[in-house]
Design an enzyme around this catalytic site. Structure first.
Site, PDB file in Angstrom:
ATOM      1  N   ASP A  86     -56.246  18.758 -15.114  1.00 24.43           N
ATOM      2  CA  ASP A  86     -56.025  19.062 -13.677  1.00 24.43           C
ATOM      3  C   ASP A  86     -54.735  18.094 -13.424  1.00 24.43           C
ATOM      4  O   ASP A  86     -54.846  16.841 -13.383  1.00 24.43           O
ATOM      5  CB  ASP A  86     -57.169  18.855 -12.789  1.00 24.43           C
ATOM      6  CG  ASP A  86     -56.901  19.268 -11.493  1.00 24.43           C
ATOM      7  OD1 ASP A  86     -55.803  19.298 -10.960  1.00 24.43           O
ATOM      8  OD2 ASP A  86     -57.979  19.917 -10.787  1.00 24.43           O
ATOM      9  N   ASP A  97     -50.672  22.270  -7.044  1.00 24.06           N
ATOM     10  CA  ASP A  97     -51.842  21.815  -7.932  1.00 24.06           C
ATOM     11  C   ASP A  97     -52.381  22.641  -8.756  1.00 24.06           C
ATOM     12  O   ASP A  97     -52.234  23.978  -8.400  1.00 24.06           O
ATOM     13  CB  ASP A  97     -52.843  21.464  -6.761  1.00 24.06           C
ATOM     14  CG  ASP A  97     -54.192  20.730  -7.276  1.00 24.06           C
ATOM     15  OD1 ASP A  97     -54.312  20.505  -8.517  1.00 24.06           O
ATOM     16  OD2 ASP A  97     -55.009  20.471  -6.400  1.00 24.06           O
ATOM     17  N   HIS A 157     -58.444  24.287  -1.607  1.00 24.47           N
ATOM     18  CA  HIS A 157     -58.375  23.842  -0.266  1.00 24.47           C
ATOM     19  C   HIS A 157     -56.817  24.006  -0.053  1.00 24.47           C
ATOM     20  O   HIS A 157     -55.812  24.205  -0.706  1.00 24.47           O
ATOM     21  CB  HIS A 157     -58.043  22.224  -0.624  1.00 24.47           C
ATOM     22  CG  HIS A 157     -57.465  21.702  -1.989  1.00 24.47           C
ATOM     23  ND1 HIS A 157     -56.211  21.456  -1.975  1.00 24.47           N
ATOM     24  CD2 HIS A 157     -57.908  21.770  -3.311  1.00 24.47           C
ATOM     25  CE1 HIS A 157     -55.970  21.340  -3.336  1.00 24.47           C
ATOM     26  NE2 HIS A 157     -57.074  21.247  -4.226  1.00 24.47           N
ATOM     27  N   HIS A 165     -55.903  17.946   0.470  1.00 24.89           N
ATOM     28  CA  HIS A 165     -57.027  18.842   1.013  1.00 24.89           C
ATOM     29  C   HIS A 165     -56.879  18.764   2.619  1.00 24.89           C
ATOM     30  O   HIS A 165     -57.309  17.809   3.439  1.00 24.89           O
ATOM     31  CB  HIS A 165     -58.499  18.088   0.809  1.00 24.89           C
ATOM     32  CG  HIS A 165     -58.756  18.034  -0.577  1.00 24.89           C
ATOM     33  ND1 HIS A 165     -59.686  19.102  -1.049  1.00 24.89           N
ATOM     34  CD2 HIS A 165     -58.166  17.591  -1.757  1.00 24.89           C
ATOM     35  CE1 HIS A 165     -59.774  19.051  -2.446  1.00 24.89           C
ATOM     36  NE2 HIS A 165     -58.962  18.270  -2.850  1.00 24.89           N
ATOM     37  N   GLU A 190     -59.460  27.189  -6.932  1.00 23.28           N
ATOM     38  CA  GLU A 190     -59.997  26.616  -8.167  1.00 23.28           C
ATOM     39  C   GLU A 190     -61.352  26.896  -8.506  1.00 23.28           C
ATOM     40  O   GLU A 190     -62.177  26.097  -8.250  1.00 23.28           O
ATOM     41  CB  GLU A 190     -59.629  25.111  -8.417  1.00 23.28           C
ATOM     42  CG  GLU A 190     -59.993  24.557  -7.207  1.00 23.28           C
ATOM     43  CD  GLU A 190     -59.573  22.738  -7.292  1.00 23.28           C
ATOM     44  OE1 GLU A 190     -59.731  22.093  -8.153  1.00 23.28           O
ATOM     45  OE2 GLU A 190     -59.070  22.305  -6.110  1.00 23.28           O
ATOM     46  N   GLU A 285     -56.988  26.640 -12.042  1.00 19.79           N
ATOM     47  CA  GLU A 285     -56.621  26.542 -10.672  1.00 19.79           C
ATOM     48  C   GLU A 285     -55.157  26.982 -10.682  1.00 19.79           C
ATOM     49  O   GLU A 285     -54.169  26.602 -11.625  1.00 19.79           O
ATOM     50  CB  GLU A 285     -56.712  25.042 -10.317  1.00 19.79           C
ATOM     51  CG  GLU A 285     -55.962  24.766  -9.166  1.00 19.79           C
ATOM     52  CD  GLU A 285     -56.265  23.324  -8.732  1.00 19.79           C
ATOM     53  OE1 GLU A 285     -56.664  22.461  -9.688  1.00 19.79           O
ATOM     54  OE2 GLU A 285     -56.400  23.087  -7.503  1.00 19.79           O
TER      55      GLU A 285
END
Ligand code: MN
Ligand code: MN
Length: 301
Positions: A86, A97, A157, A165, A190, A285
């Site tokens: 990740d 992300d 998020h 976040h 994700e 994700e």
């Protein structure tokens, strides 16, 4: 809403991530050191003109999130495992992300497939006006079709500048959350999957290797004040690893100073998150930008 310049930074960040997603598949093999994966991937982000938005996470089997190599880490990718890499890039504080699951055990392949399909279905359903709980329902039902279970207490998020976040969460299970998706927002989606017999929840492990700046006042030693100033100017409010302090601070000095900063709540630590019943976890994700009709994936094709 983000202006044109901000959107340009998000796109640049996403292009770097998309390129590195392909390289991750080649880098991650049984016997390779986790520390090497973290260092190399983070260096490639810099080489391409971005910065790591947070330390590269290497999640082996039941380790769902927040493991990054501490200094001198000897962990290697085990044979027959499921590894989640990740990672995220920031350009001028604009973060994208992503996560890739690499599977070395055929029996665990469906976990990765279900996570990928759940992410694909979530992205297709992601558009302005849709409730975030509806996305959770889509993720959950896709995963359950495989006879598997989502992780209920990990979420996607909303992303804002220098904030990974940013308040709104994208659940991986259905529920009563009535919050809706809005045009112009950026989200990381994700889904996490585990076996049906698992609890389907993560708990805090005993260690923490990722940290984040919280507040400027409270450091009690000269070393900790110096370290806090360094953290603030180099990482702002984004997460960092103790490895990243190695070039500037002597390791023992940094360790003591970091302890002082955590004790006085100037810095917070993220514990490693593990599946409650010790079962393997897969994750998929992407980061998306919401447009009028749907969304565009920033971190992939
Ligand atoms: Mn991530
Ligand atoms: Mn994320």
């Amino acid at each position: 809403m983000f202006d044109t310049q901000a959107l340009g930074s998000f796109r640049k960040s996403g292009e770097i991530v998309a390129r590195l997603r392909k390289e991750v598949q080649m880098m991650v093999k049984p016997g390779v050191q986790a520390l090497r994966i973290c260092d190399e991937l983070e260096q490639k982000m810099r080489d391409h003109g971005g910065k790591p938005a947070f330390p590269v996470n290497v999640g082996i089997n039941e380790v769902a999130a927040h493991y990054t190599s501490p200094p001198g880490d000897t962990l290697t990718i085990p044979a027959g495992c499921l590894a989640k890499i990740d990672f995220g890039v920031q350009v001028d504080g604009y973060v994208t992300d992503t996560s890739v699951t690499v599977c070395f055990e055929p029996r665990l392949e469906p976990l990765a497939q279900a996570a990928d399909e759940a992410l694909g279905n979530a992205i297709r359903a992601f558009r302005p006006g849709v409730k975030l709980s509806e996305i959770g329902r889509v993720v959950q039902s896709t995963i359950q079709k495989y006879g598997l279970r989502p992780i209920s207490n990990l979420t996607g998020h909303k992303i804002e500048r220098y904030t990974i976040h940013a308040g709104k969460s994208v659940p991986n299970v259905g529920g009563m959350n009535g919050t809706r998706i809005e045009e112009g927002e950026v989200y990381a989606i994700e889904p996490f999957t585990t076996l049906a017999k698992a609890a389907g929840a993560v708990v805090n492990g005993s260690s923490a290797y990722i940290y984040r700046y919280v507040k400027p006042k409270g450091a009690t030693t000269e070393d900790s004040k110096k370290l806090l100033a360094y953290i603030q100017s180099n990482f702002s409010t984004l997460p960092f690893a103790s490895r990243w302090l190695d070039k500037t601070f002597e390791r023992e000095t940094a360790k003591k100073a970091l302890y002082d900063l955590i004790k006085h709540k100037c810095v917070s630590a993220y514990p490693v998150l593990v599946e409650q019943t010790g079962n393997p976890v897969a994750q998929s994700e992407h980061t998306v930008l919401v447009n009028r009709e749907g969304c565009t994936i920033l971190t992939g094709p």
